[in-house]
Design a protein around this motif. Structure first.
Motif, PDB file in Angstrom:
ATOM      1  N   TRP B 204      32.218  34.927  11.175  1.00  0.00           N
ATOM      2  CA  TRP B 204      31.903  33.888  11.685  1.00  0.00           C
ATOM      3  C   TRP B 204      31.540  34.396  13.239  1.00  0.00           C
ATOM      4  O   TRP B 204      31.976  35.566  13.711  1.00  0.00           O
ATOM      5  CB  TRP B 204      32.794  32.877  12.038  1.00  0.00           C
ATOM      6  N   LYS B 205      30.677  33.667  14.002  1.00  0.00           N
ATOM      7  CA  LYS B 205      30.383  33.870  15.341  1.00  0.00           C
ATOM      8  C   LYS B 205      30.867  32.600  16.163  1.00  0.00           C
ATOM      9  O   LYS B 205      30.696  31.612  15.638  1.00  0.00           O
ATOM     10  CB  LYS B 205      28.933  34.176  15.705  1.00  0.00           C
ATOM     11  N   GLY B 206      31.526  32.743  17.265  1.00  0.00           N
ATOM     12  CA  GLY B 206      31.860  31.496  18.064  1.00  0.00           C
ATOM     13  C   GLY B 206      33.046  31.201  17.924  1.00  0.00           C
ATOM     14  O   GLY B 206      33.213  29.557  18.124  1.00  0.00           O
ATOM     15  N   VAL B 207      33.784  31.579  16.993  1.00  0.00           N
ATOM     16  CA  VAL B 207      35.347  31.061  16.759  1.00  0.00           C
ATOM     17  C   VAL B 207      36.098  30.865  18.044  1.00  0.00           C
ATOM     18  O   VAL B 207      36.245  32.073  18.854  1.00  0.00           O
ATOM     19  CB  VAL B 207      36.158  32.087  15.639  1.00  0.00           C
ATOM     20  N   GLY B 208      36.793  30.089  18.245  1.00  0.00           N
ATOM     21  CA  GLY B 208      37.761  29.791  19.564  1.00  0.00           C
ATOM     22  C   GLY B 208      38.809  30.799  19.292  1.00  0.00           C
ATOM     23  O   GLY B 208      39.501  30.856  18.107  1.00  0.00           O
ATOM     24  N   ARG B 209      39.274  31.619  19.859  1.00  0.00           N
ATOM     25  CA  ARG B 209      40.453  32.594  19.703  1.00  0.00           C
ATOM     26  C   ARG B 209      41.612  32.277  20.463  1.00  0.00           C
ATOM     27  O   ARG B 209      42.700  32.996  20.558  1.00  0.00           O
ATOM     28  CB  ARG B 209      39.922  33.931  20.157  1.00  0.00           C
ATOM     29  N   GLY B 210      41.674  30.994  21.054  1.00  0.00           N
ATOM     30  CA  GLY B 210      42.896  30.594  21.771  1.00  0.00           C
ATOM     31  C   GLY B 210      43.155  31.080  23.085  1.00  0.00           C
ATOM     32  O   GLY B 210      42.170  31.913  23.641  1.00  0.00           O
ATOM     33  N   PRO B 211      44.285  31.047  23.626  1.00  0.00           N
ATOM     34  CA  PRO B 211      44.732  31.638  25.038  1.00  0.00           C
ATOM     35  C   PRO B 211      44.378  33.163  25.202  1.00  0.00           C
ATOM     36  O   PRO B 211      44.394  34.066  24.162  1.00  0.00           O
ATOM     37  CB  PRO B 211      46.102  31.425  25.054  1.00  0.00           C
ATOM     38  N   GLU B 212      43.843  33.529  26.357  1.00  0.00           N
ATOM     39  CA  GLU B 212      43.310  34.775  26.682  1.00  0.00           C
ATOM     40  C   GLU B 212      44.286  35.975  26.079  1.00  0.00           C
ATOM     41  O   GLU B 212      43.828  36.814  25.321  1.00  0.00           O
ATOM     42  CB  GLU B 212      42.988  34.907  28.051  1.00  0.00           C
ATOM     43  N   GLU B 213      45.522  35.691  26.358  1.00  0.00           N
ATOM     44  CA  GLU B 213      46.517  36.933  26.332  1.00  0.00           C
ATOM     45  C   GLU B 213      46.820  37.056  24.760  1.00  0.00           C
ATOM     46  O   GLU B 213      47.278  38.130  24.477  1.00  0.00           O
ATOM     47  CB  GLU B 213      47.669  36.477  26.953  1.00  0.00           C
TER      48      GLU B 213
END
Lengths: 106, 434
Positions: B204-213
């Motif tokens: 997929w493209k554009g999946v939210g990966r959550g908090p940066e860290e």
């Protein structure tokens, strides 16, 4: 995160509170258990519907995963360690029962 | 990274070799690297032309040691693959995800991270690396038969560039992955009835990966069905692999096609659904069945099974490439002992079998305990007295089990929960026998 640390400070600062408020330690623990329950589990419930004798499974409708999430929240909030594997089912009957158990682990 | 040009002289298959390695994936390529470093004559026979697609994109920290030993770690680090420093478990409710840092201790190459890898590119790089160490690699070389005499393999039949060759060999290393070339041929394969799982996945493209860290961590989203979960693995800055793992029975029971099955489960974890809101699928759906199995024997007269060709366990802990390259190391070391005349073959190969089984059985034990208490796992990860050893296991440090007591402690807790009538966590335990 702010609300949690404030609440934790409130929960642990029992002795400094004004005795004239006339709240027993158990009452305060019940209030804190209720708060963690509502906030951590994001329950879609009217807080007024939850009282000390509300039962977790029958009244509030938790499942074991939600109970575990609650335990994690209480361990963090009170700085205690549940002996979860060795726990008595009776301790998880109602808010009051769990608050008593929390008191016993402090 | 440009692939190393192949030397034209290596194109003609020899008639004889000391070790024929069947398969050029991580297990075969790593075996080749160790044999090349030991100066042992061998050939790698790979049926595909790399790059080719393969599932299993997430590595564990223990792989750094092997990559360092074969001189590959620097190349890997320079290749720009996403760095992996931990895992996030997202409960089935989607609420209160638990992130845990799992980092190697910089012993190897100074790296305190491992990688998520696009396996087409990664496997190709590793096979190229074997060639730079002097391994003769033959791609498009399909092994379709073996000849034995008195129970020992004497030669393998190879289809290569339109011709059939007979390659005489002293040893065979089966690195054919889940094709299990020798395991099937010699009827060694035993299906694992405990884990008949089924995976369906896509990029997929554009999946939210959550908090940066924790955006670079592998994410495991639980599903509200037993042994059901979804992996979220970063492939590059934009691309994410999303895979649904369920019991095969769950898939068959619902009578859905793969597309419907995939969509159905992706919608069942609220946090995962949010992450996919802005996302677009950019690949076909792929599926992997033929799940867990073991082999009655991992070695026989003149042959050894390595990697997936020896054992396949559920991929929950990203153990696949680690098992492949550790077994490759152990196998190559024992072959070297035999070639040098230091140990009789049966003794050396027996030692390989013991070493390999001990490691994989620890993984397997871990997987069983994990699935038994899947809903409780992150609870234990929070406890210092459990966490340190669990992190060791997650790291892939399974080949020296001394001092690992955490699985027994977890089993003890499970027994207490099961034997207490009405225990609040009982319904959270699955029916897996431990």
């Amino acid at each position: 995160m702010t609300s949690r640390s404030e609440a934790a400070a409130g929960g642990q600062g029992v002795k400094s509170e004004n005795p004239s408020l006339d709240r027993t330690s158990l009452d305060r623990t019940i209030a804190e258990v209720t708060r963690v329950l509502l906030e951590r589990l994001e329950l879609q419930l009217d807080p007024a519907e939850i009282h000390a004798d509300s039962e977790f499974f029958d009244d509030i409708g938790l499942d074991s995963a939600a109970v575990l999430d609650l335990v994690i929240g209480l361990e963090e909030s009170f700085g205690i360690d549940f002996d979860i594997a060795g726990s008595d089912p009776e301790d998880f009957r109602s808010v009051r029962c769990l608050a008593r158990y929390v008191e016993s682990r402090r | 990274m440009t692939p190393t040009p192949v030397t034209p002289t290596a194109r003609r298959l020899p008639e004889e070799t000391t070790v024929a390695i069947l398969g050029g994936g991580p297990a075969g390529a790593t075996t080749a690297c160790y044999l090349a470093m030991a100066g042992i004559d061998h050939v790698v026979l790979e049926r595909a032309h790399f790059p080719r697609h393969h599932v299993g994109e997430s590595l564990v920290g223990a792989t750094n040691r092997i990559f360092d030993e074969i001189g590959f770690l620097e190349k890997l680090d320079a290749a720009g693959f996403p760095r992996k420093q931990g895992a996030v478990w997202v409960p089935k409710s989607g609420k209160n995800p638990h992130a845990i840092r799992v980092v190697p201790d910089k012993t190897f190459g100074g790296l305190d991270y491992t990688f998520h890898v696009d396996r087409a590119r990664f496997d190709h790089m590793l096979l190229d690396h074997a060639e730079t160490l002097g391994s003769p690699v033959y791609q498009g070389a399909l092994v379709n038969g073996v000849e034995t005499r008195d129970g020992r393999i004497e030669s393998v039949q190879v289809q290569h560039e339109g011709e059939t060759h007979t390659l005489r060999t002293r040893f065979v290393v089966d690195a054919t992955g889940r094709n299990t070339f020798l395991g099937s041929r010699f009827r060694l394969l035993q299906k694992d009835t405990l884990f008949d799982q089924y995976a369906v996945y896509a990029y997929w493209k554009g999946v939210g990966r959550g908090p940066e860290e924790t955006a670079g961590y592998i994410h495991i989203h639980f599903l509200p069905s037993e042994r059901g979960w979804v992996w979220q693995i970063p492939i590059d800055d934009e691309t994410t692999s999303i895979g649904v793992v369920t019991e095969k029975a769950d898939f068959q029971r619902n009578g859905q096609d793969s597309e419907a099955h995939y969509a159905h489960h992706l919608a069942r974890n609220p946090e995962l659904s949010r992450r996919l809101e802005q996302a677009t699928r950019v690949s076909n759906l792929r599926s992997e069945g033929n799940y867990s199995y073991s082999m009655r024997e991992l070695v026989g007269p003149g042959y050894l099974l390595v990697g997936d060709a020896a054992r396949f366990v559920d991929p929950i802990f990203s153990s696949g490439v680690s098992v492949a390259i550790y077994s490759a190391k152990f196998a190559a070391e024992q072959i070297a002992h035999v070639v040098a005349g230091e140990r009789p073959e049966a003794e050396a190969f027996g030692a390989y079998e013991t070493q390999m089984r001990a490691g994989v059985e620890l993984w397997y034990d871990f997987i069983k305990v994990y699935y038994k208490l899947q809903n409780l796992f992150t609870y234990y990860l929070r406890k210092p007295e459990y966490r340190d050893q669990l992190v060791q296991l997650l790291q892939g440090n399974v080949y020296d089990a001394r001092g690992i007591t955490v699985l027994e402690r977890l089993r003890e807790d499970i027994r207490r929960i099961e034997s207490t009538p009405g225990h609040v966590l009982q319904e959270g335990l699955s029916d897996i026998p431990i």
